[in-house]
Design a protein around this motif. Structure first.
Motif, PDB file in Angstrom:
ATOM      1  N   GLU A 117      -4.279   1.236 -15.712  1.00 54.87           N
ATOM      2  CA  GLU A 117      -5.250   1.114 -16.806  1.00 54.87           C
ATOM      3  C   GLU A 117      -4.903  -0.057 -17.719  1.00 54.87           C
ATOM      4  O   GLU A 117      -5.781  -0.798 -18.166  1.00 54.87           O
ATOM      5  N   ARG A 118      -3.615  -0.254 -18.012  1.00 52.95           N
ATOM      6  CA  ARG A 118      -3.206  -1.404 -18.843  1.00 52.95           C
ATOM      7  C   ARG A 118      -3.541  -2.718 -18.137  1.00 52.95           C
ATOM      8  O   ARG A 118      -4.000  -3.671 -18.771  1.00 52.95           O
ATOM      9  N   LEU A 119      -3.308  -2.781 -16.829  1.00 47.76           N
ATOM     10  CA  LEU A 119      -3.624  -3.999 -16.075  1.00 47.76           C
ATOM     11  C   LEU A 119      -5.130  -4.262 -16.063  1.00 47.76           C
ATOM     12  O   LEU A 119      -5.566  -5.394 -16.261  1.00 47.76           O
ATOM     13  N   GLY A 173       0.780  -1.226   0.000  1.00 45.51           N
ATOM     14  CA  GLY A 173       0.000   0.000   0.000  1.00 45.51           C
ATOM     15  C   GLY A 173       0.816   1.282   0.000  1.00 45.51           C
ATOM     16  O   GLY A 173       0.290   2.345  -0.282  1.00 45.51           O
ATOM     17  N   GLY A 174       2.104   1.228   0.318  1.00 48.72           N
ATOM     18  CA  GLY A 174       2.899   2.443   0.406  1.00 48.72           C
ATOM     19  C   GLY A 174       3.286   3.026  -0.933  1.00 48.72           C
ATOM     20  O   GLY A 174       3.514   4.227  -1.068  1.00 48.72           O
ATOM     21  N   GLU A 175       3.364   2.199  -1.953  1.00 49.17           N
ATOM     22  CA  GLU A 175       3.759   2.666  -3.274  1.00 49.17           C
ATOM     23  C   GLU A 175       2.544   2.663  -4.192  1.00 49.17           C
ATOM     24  O   GLU A 175       1.702   1.788  -4.112  1.00 49.17           O
ATOM     25  N   HIS A 176       2.482   3.655  -5.059  1.00 49.43           N
ATOM     26  CA  HIS A 176       1.365   3.745  -5.984  1.00 49.43           C
ATOM     27  C   HIS A 176       1.865   3.548  -7.414  1.00 49.43           C
ATOM     28  O   HIS A 176       2.836   4.176  -7.821  1.00 49.43           O
ATOM     29  N   ALA A 177       1.196   2.672  -8.116  1.00 48.58           N
ATOM     30  CA  ALA A 177       1.549   2.434  -9.516  1.00 48.58           C
ATOM     31  C   ALA A 177       1.073   3.618 -10.361  1.00 48.58           C
ATOM     32  O   ALA A 177       0.067   4.245 -10.045  1.00 48.58           O
TER      33      ALA A 177
END
Length: 103
Positions: free
Chosen positions: A73-75, A63-67
């Motif tokens: 959207e691709r995922l 949860g600490g990092e945001h894609a």
């Protein structure tokens, strides 16, 4: 997968769509149908519980990092495509939103 009991929605369809259900990415009618199946089918509910637990675990540990939005959207697109290839669900696109960010 099938529990062997007749349901309005087949077990394999429910399990194929469980991530869309968890992410609130299916329409209200489909969501209600999936909820009804999960209420009636203990094997699917058990499997759903495992997926839900895994999703919560991933959210807390990652949860600490945001894609980046483009990756998300691709995922989502890839997951939708895979789900549609493995089920007999028909999806109708009713609108498309395009956002332009100028820097």
């Amino acid at each position: 997968m099938s529990c062997g009991k007749p349901h309005e929605t087949d077990c394999s369809e429910v399990l194929a769509e469980v991530w869309l259900f968890l992410d609130h990415e299916c329409d209200q009618t489909r969501r209600e149908l999936l909820e009804k199946h999960l209420d009636e089918c203990s094997p699917c509910l058990e499997r759903f519980g495992l997926d839900e637990h895994l999703k919560m675990l991933l959210a807390t540990k990652c949860g600490g990092e945001h894609a980046p939005d483009s990756l998300k959207e691709r995922l989502r697109a890839k997951i939708r495509k895979t789900v549609l290839e493995h089920t007999s669900v028909t999806v109708e696109v009713t609108s498309v939103t395009v956002e332009v960010h100028e820097e």
